[in-house]
Design an enzyme around this catalytic site. Structure first.
Site, mmCIF file in Angstrom:
data_model
loop_
_atom_site.group_PDB
_atom_site.id
_atom_site.type_symbol
_atom_site.label_atom_id
_atom_site.label_comp_id
_atom_site.label_asym_id
_atom_site.label_seq_id
_atom_site.Cartn_x
_atom_site.Cartn_y
_atom_site.Cartn_z
ATOM 1 N N CYS A 21 30.790 32.934 54.295
ATOM 2 C CA CYS A 21 30.930 34.092 55.174
ATOM 3 C C CYS A 21 29.542 34.510 55.618
ATOM 4 O O CYS A 21 28.717 34.927 54.801
ATOM 5 C CB CYS A 21 31.619 35.237 54.443
ATOM 6 N N GLU A 36 39.074 28.152 54.160
ATOM 7 C CA GLU A 36 39.158 29.334 53.285
ATOM 8 C C GLU A 36 37.902 30.167 53.445
ATOM 9 O O GLU A 36 36.801 29.623 53.629
ATOM 10 C CB GLU A 36 39.336 28.882 51.828
ATOM 11 N N ARG A 67 41.699 36.067 49.443
ATOM 12 C CA ARG A 67 40.929 35.220 50.338
ATOM 13 C C ARG A 67 41.721 35.010 51.633
ATOM 14 O O ARG A 67 42.947 35.087 51.659
ATOM 15 C CB ARG A 67 40.643 33.851 49.692
#
Length: 587
Positions: A89, A133, A182
């Site tokens: 991220c 993910e 998640r």
């Protein structure tokens, strides 16, 4: 109806940002059709590549790349069917020109655009399917422009010809042992067999889609919304949702041609659950250094407790820092708190897990227990060159393999219109080093622990139970300790039509000369073939009823039961079998 030999199905997988192989374990646990042919793991600014060492030790060096993905030419990556990865991220905003440094402002956003670069440069050979993910806050970032990052990802994938669905999933909401939220993203090329099955966006998101089938849910009232992501990627980066305080994305949704439909999902699950207490090893096995001394205990209690502290900012302003208290020790009858990368080490910390042992002592979790919280095989991260602290770091970075497994199963069903079969269940009792190319355990003196997952549930004596005779060629299969099983009947025409399949809840295999002992939950009943368990048989096209089972527990000893239908089946209530055992408590 045509029955296919599933051995012919082959889904070639490339795994980016592979870590220690969570995607690989989950997909192999979903179906033997998934084969990881190439993978990349590189930890930047780190000389000691712990994750790469573990990955190679468990899966071998073939197809493994331990290089910065920025330096890997797309031509070095083999063509594949499915691209997976838990990309970091980061900052996804783009500069004025995408041709400059991949179009990223600064270094932090490079990795998403490496995925984009690979997909773009593959051209007509880009994978039919993608599966990613990320952290749950992806849909809400950045704070100054809520949802912009996710809009950039969706828009860029749409421009590459993908239909994309997503879902924020908390593993604990579906019976898994850790509260870990998640974002999961699954995409399909518009000409793929999966994309062609989408008829109505609302139905796909809520009922019919890959993610809805893997993890059922109900829709939160008045949460549905739809909108378009307009403009160039640069325009999306600069202007999407600007000035608004909330993200437009719900925690479940679908994007087709940049048109978005999303809702907020409320999990729907009533099956067995795993808790923190279920993953713990016996106290005698825990090394002494994981126990907290009497001298250190007050420091841990302070870190876990509520507090207010007077502080001064860099600018010289005084303020009061406050935080609430946390459970100490951690609850054993619930799924664990989210594991973070700082879980390792003996220093007192607010965020590390602490449990109380039967003897009353307090201790930290050992690496095997951390692996179990993510549903990895026991000792998966064990390596002579990887410390316990780094093993904890690797698990703090990892995903929950069980989530990947369920999505992998669902995706397989949509591609091939049949049930997946795996000889590598995620929670099976594995050998310490099943696929090693290095003799890592050769000189290890300590006995290694094996994983036999425990689950919390309550048997319901009022539910219907099917007892099925196990033929001799299948007895060994039902006597081994793997928790996932397939039970196939004789040809469908021989199964009693008076047994209502939709009312069956439990299953017990009847072993010749022994009777019944093991109790399973029936997860799915479907049409299949005996070759799923015995690929060597010749009647590959003979239709059978196949029961997909999940082991719950065993009676203390075998109990003889008379089989009613064709001396092969009995349809009864679980309570009749448990009658002689007395009251049953929650396990």
């Amino acid at each position: 109806m045509i029955f296919c030999n599933m051995a012919k199905h082959h889904i070639k997988v490339v795994e980016l940002f592979a870590g220690v192989g969570g995607f690989r374990i989950g997909l192999e646990g979903a179906s033997d059709a998934y084969e990881t042919i190439w993978n990349n793991q590189w930890e930047p600014s780190t000389q000691h590549q712990d994750a790469s060492l573990v990955y190679q030790a468990r899966f071998g060096r073939k197809g493994h790349c331990n290089k910065d993905i920025n330096t890997v030419p797309t031509t070095d990556i083999p063509d594949h069917d499915l691209l997976v990865g838990g990309f970091p991220c980061q900052d996804y905003s783009v500069a004025a020109s995408l041709s400059r440094s991949g179009g990223i402002e600064g270094k932090k956003g490079v990795l998403w655009w490496q995925i984009h670069r690979i997909l773009q440069e593959k051209g007509e050979k880009r994978p039919k399917y993608i599966f990613f993910e990320n952290v749950d806050r992806l849909l809400n970032s950045p704070a100054t422009q809520r949802g912009r990052d996710f809009a950039i990802i969706l828009a860029s994938l749409a421009d590459l010809g993908y239909v994309v669905e997503w879902r924020i999933i908390n593993a604990a909401d579906y019976g898994m042992p850790q509260r870990r939220r998640r974002t999961y993203i699954v995409g399909y090329q518009k000409d793929s067999v999966v994309a062609k099955k989408i008829e109505k966006m609302e139905d796909w998101v809520e009922f019919d889609g890959v993610l809805a089938n893997a993890f059922p849910f109900s829709v939160k009232e008045k949460s549905a919304s739809s909108f378009d992501i307009d403009g160039t990627i640069k325009e999306v980066s600069d202007g999407f949702n600007k000035g608004l305080k909330e993200t437009p994305f719900g925690n479940a949704g679908l994007m087709i041609d940049r048109h978005v439909y999303s809702v907020d999902a409320i999990p729907a699950y009533d099956g067995p659950i795993q808790t923190l207490g279920n993953v713990l090893v016996d106290e005698d096995f825990v090394p002494e250094e994981f126990f907290i001394s009497e001298e250190e205990l007050p420091k841990w209690k302070y870190e876990k407790g509520a507090k207010k502290i007077n502080r001064v900012s860099k600018e010289g302003f005084e303020y009061v820092f406050s935080e609430g208290g946390m459970a100490f020790p951690d609850y054993l009858d619930k799924p664990s708190r989210t594991m973070i990368t700082g879980e390792g080490g003996s220093a007192p910390s607010r965020f590390k897990h602490v449990v109380q042992t039967p003897s009353g002592r307090f201790r930290r979790l050992i690496p095997i227990e951390l692996e179990r919280l993510n549903m990895f095989p026991d000792n998966h991260t064990y390596h002579p060159d990887v410390s316990d602290g780094r093993r904890a770091f690797l698990m703090g970075n990892a995903l929950v393999c069980g989530i990947v497994r369920e999505i992998g199963k669902s995706l397989y069903r949509f591609i091939y219109d049949e049930a997946p079969v795996s000889t590598h269940p995620v929670d099976e009792k594995r050998k310490p080093c099943p696929k090693l190319t290095l003799d890592l355990f050769e000189n290890e003196q300590t006995e290694l622990v094996y994983n036999k997952p425990k689950k919390t549930y309550k048997l319901d004596s009022t539910k219907r139970l099917l007892i099925g005779f196990v033929k001799e060629d299948n007895i060994d299969y039902f006597l081994n300790e793997e928790s996932s099983k397939l039970y196939y009947t004789g040809c469908v025409s021989t199964f009693p039509s008076t047994i209502a399949l939709n009312k069956l809840y439990y299953f017990m295999p009847h072993i010749k000369g022994k009777g019944v002992r093991d109790i399973y939950l029936i997860k799915i009943v479907r049409i299949g073939s005996k070759t799923e368990v015995h690929p060597e048989v010749e009647d590959k096209k003979a239709p059978r009823l196949v029961f997909e089972l999940e082991f719950l527990e065993s009676l203390s000893e075998y109990k003889m039961i008379n089989l009613n239908f064709q001396r092969a089946f009995t349809d009864t209530f679980l309570g009749r079998v448990l009658a002689e055992r007395g009251n049953h408590e929650t396990l």
